[in-house]
Design a protein around this motif. Sequence first.
Motif, short mmCIF file in Angstrom:
data_model
loop_
_atom_site.label_atom_id
_atom_site.label_comp_id
_atom_site.label_asym_id
_atom_site.label_seq_id
_atom_site.Cartn_x
_atom_site.Cartn_y
_atom_site.Cartn_z
N ILE A 182 22.56 -1.09 -13.21
CA ILE A 182 21.74 -0.90 -12.09
C ILE A 182 21.55 0.59 -11.46
CG2 ILE A 182 21.35 -1.80 -9.60
CD1 ILE A 182 23.24 -4.23 -10.28
N THR A 183 20.31 0.88 -11.22
CA THR A 183 19.89 2.00 -10.49
C THR A 183 19.20 1.84 -9.19
OG1 THR A 183 18.07 2.35 -11.88
CG2 THR A 183 20.11 3.24 -12.58
N GLY A 184 18.15 1.98 -9.01
CA GLY A 184 17.42 1.64 -7.93
C GLY A 184 15.92 1.95 -7.74
N MET A 185 15.01 1.48 -7.04
CA MET A 185 13.77 1.78 -6.60
C MET A 185 13.87 3.21 -6.25
SD MET A 185 10.94 0.11 -4.03
CE MET A 185 11.95 0.26 -2.72
N GLY A 186 12.97 3.96 -6.69
CA GLY A 186 13.15 5.32 -6.66
C GLY A 186 13.53 6.39 -7.72
N ALA A 187 13.95 5.55 -8.71
CA ALA A 187 14.68 6.23 -9.92
C ALA A 187 13.40 6.49 -10.78
CB ALA A 187 15.82 5.63 -10.52
N GLY A 188 13.45 7.53 -11.62
CA GLY A 188 12.52 7.77 -12.58
C GLY A 188 11.02 7.71 -12.31
N ASP A 189 10.46 6.87 -13.04
CA ASP A 189 8.91 6.55 -12.63
C ASP A 189 8.58 5.60 -11.46
OD1 ASP A 189 9.37 4.43 -14.04
OD2 ASP A 189 8.02 4.85 -15.66
N SER A 190 9.68 5.18 -10.82
CA SER A 190 9.53 4.44 -9.96
C SER A 190 9.56 5.29 -8.57
CB SER A 190 10.59 3.31 -9.70
OG SER A 190 11.77 3.77 -9.53
N ALA A 191 9.83 6.42 -8.61
CA ALA A 191 9.58 7.35 -7.16
C ALA A 191 8.36 7.26 -6.98
CB ALA A 191 10.17 8.65 -7.69
N GLY A 192 8.30 7.21 -5.54
CA GLY A 192 6.97 7.12 -4.62
C GLY A 192 6.44 5.87 -4.70
N HIS A 193 7.20 4.69 -4.90
CA HIS A 193 6.78 3.33 -4.63
C HIS A 193 7.69 2.64 -3.58
CE1 HIS A 193 3.86 3.31 -7.81
NE2 HIS A 193 4.67 4.14 -8.62
N GLY A 194 8.28 3.49 -2.73
CA GLY A 194 9.41 2.91 -1.88
C GLY A 194 8.47 2.56 -0.55
N GLY A 195 7.38 2.91 -0.15
CA GLY A 195 6.85 2.67 1.01
C GLY A 195 6.63 4.01 1.94
N PHE A 196 6.08 4.24 3.09
CA PHE A 196 5.79 5.20 3.53
C PHE A 196 7.09 5.88 4.26
CE2 PHE A 196 4.92 7.85 7.49
CZ PHE A 196 4.15 8.77 6.83
N ILE A 197 8.02 5.13 4.92
CA ILE A 197 9.15 5.51 5.36
C ILE A 197 10.24 6.08 4.49
CG2 ILE A 197 11.04 4.84 6.84
CD1 ILE A 197 9.29 3.27 8.73
N ALA A 198 10.37 5.21 3.50
CA ALA A 198 11.39 5.41 2.47
C ALA A 198 10.91 6.65 1.68
CB ALA A 198 11.45 4.09 1.40
N ASP A 199 9.66 6.78 1.18
CA ASP A 199 9.23 7.95 0.45
C ASP A 199 9.26 9.15 1.26
OD1 ASP A 199 8.90 6.23 -1.73
OD2 ASP A 199 6.90 5.92 -1.34
N ASN A 200 8.83 9.15 2.43
CA ASN A 200 8.77 10.30 3.33
C ASN A 200 9.89 10.68 4.23
OD1 ASN A 200 5.79 11.09 2.81
ND2 ASN A 200 5.53 8.79 3.11
N VAL A 201 10.93 9.64 4.43
CA VAL A 201 11.85 9.95 5.35
C VAL A 201 13.33 9.73 4.93
CG1 VAL A 201 12.94 9.50 7.63
CG2 VAL A 201 10.44 9.39 7.27
N ILE A 202 13.22 8.43 4.32
CA ILE A 202 14.66 8.23 4.10
C ILE A 202 15.16 8.97 2.47
CG2 ILE A 202 16.18 6.38 3.02
CD1 ILE A 202 14.74 4.38 4.80
N PHE A 203 14.23 8.84 1.70
CA PHE A 203 14.63 9.39 0.13
C PHE A 203 14.73 11.01 0.40
CE2 PHE A 203 13.57 5.27 -1.48
CZ PHE A 203 14.23 5.41 -2.58
N PRO A 204 13.69 11.65 1.01
CA PRO A 204 13.94 13.28 1.00
C PRO A 204 15.03 13.65 1.84
CG PRO A 204 11.97 12.44 2.32
CD PRO A 204 12.58 11.39 1.46
#
Length: 224
Positions: free
Chosen positions: A120-142
Amino acid sequence: MTSSIATVPADPQGATKILVLGATGATGRLIVNQAVARGYDVTVLVRSAGKASDITGAKLIVGDARDETALRAALEGRDAVVSALGTPVSPFREVTLLSTATRALVSAMKAEQVSRLVCITGMGAGDSAGHGGFIADNVIFPLLLKKVYADKDRQEAIVRNSGLNWVLVRPSILNNKPGRGSIRALTDLSGFHGGSIAREDVAKFVLDQVHADTWLHRSPLITW
């Protein structure tokens, strides 16, 4: 967008023998419980026996998942490994646990001739990066998860280059709701942004991959 409904395949004759890493985490505990319910012979490797005192039906081995010697002892006689290893949010410090443990695991699995790894890894790993939704991609992840996911990327690369029979499972945002019993498993993420899934459904999907070859050498993102 491709999708698949996860179903439970028929297990081969005799009890399937698995090692679960990350068994004291929220998802790991469900994996252990469901594996025991399926009749699997389950071993767990944990750093603290105290944190695993409520885990029943599994053989408990105390050791560090980054220690190849401990891993080899836990792998003896196993048919497959399920890795649910996780790491806390780390906005400032570098994270190396996942990649270090996975590198040791791959080496130990080869030494013990165990070839099946479901990780298990997670949404946001590898080529799934950028597919987490606005808040996840622009706030939570960075802000919170950048270093964690850098290590997940290293972890995935180690698995991909391992030569093992692997499946990388990337759950969307995890929740503790009751499972629905059916999910979407995606490799084409065109138009997909965000999503969530119950840990219970993740555990079911992960255990299905111990025997099924549908997603062998692939990295599905799983979501509702």
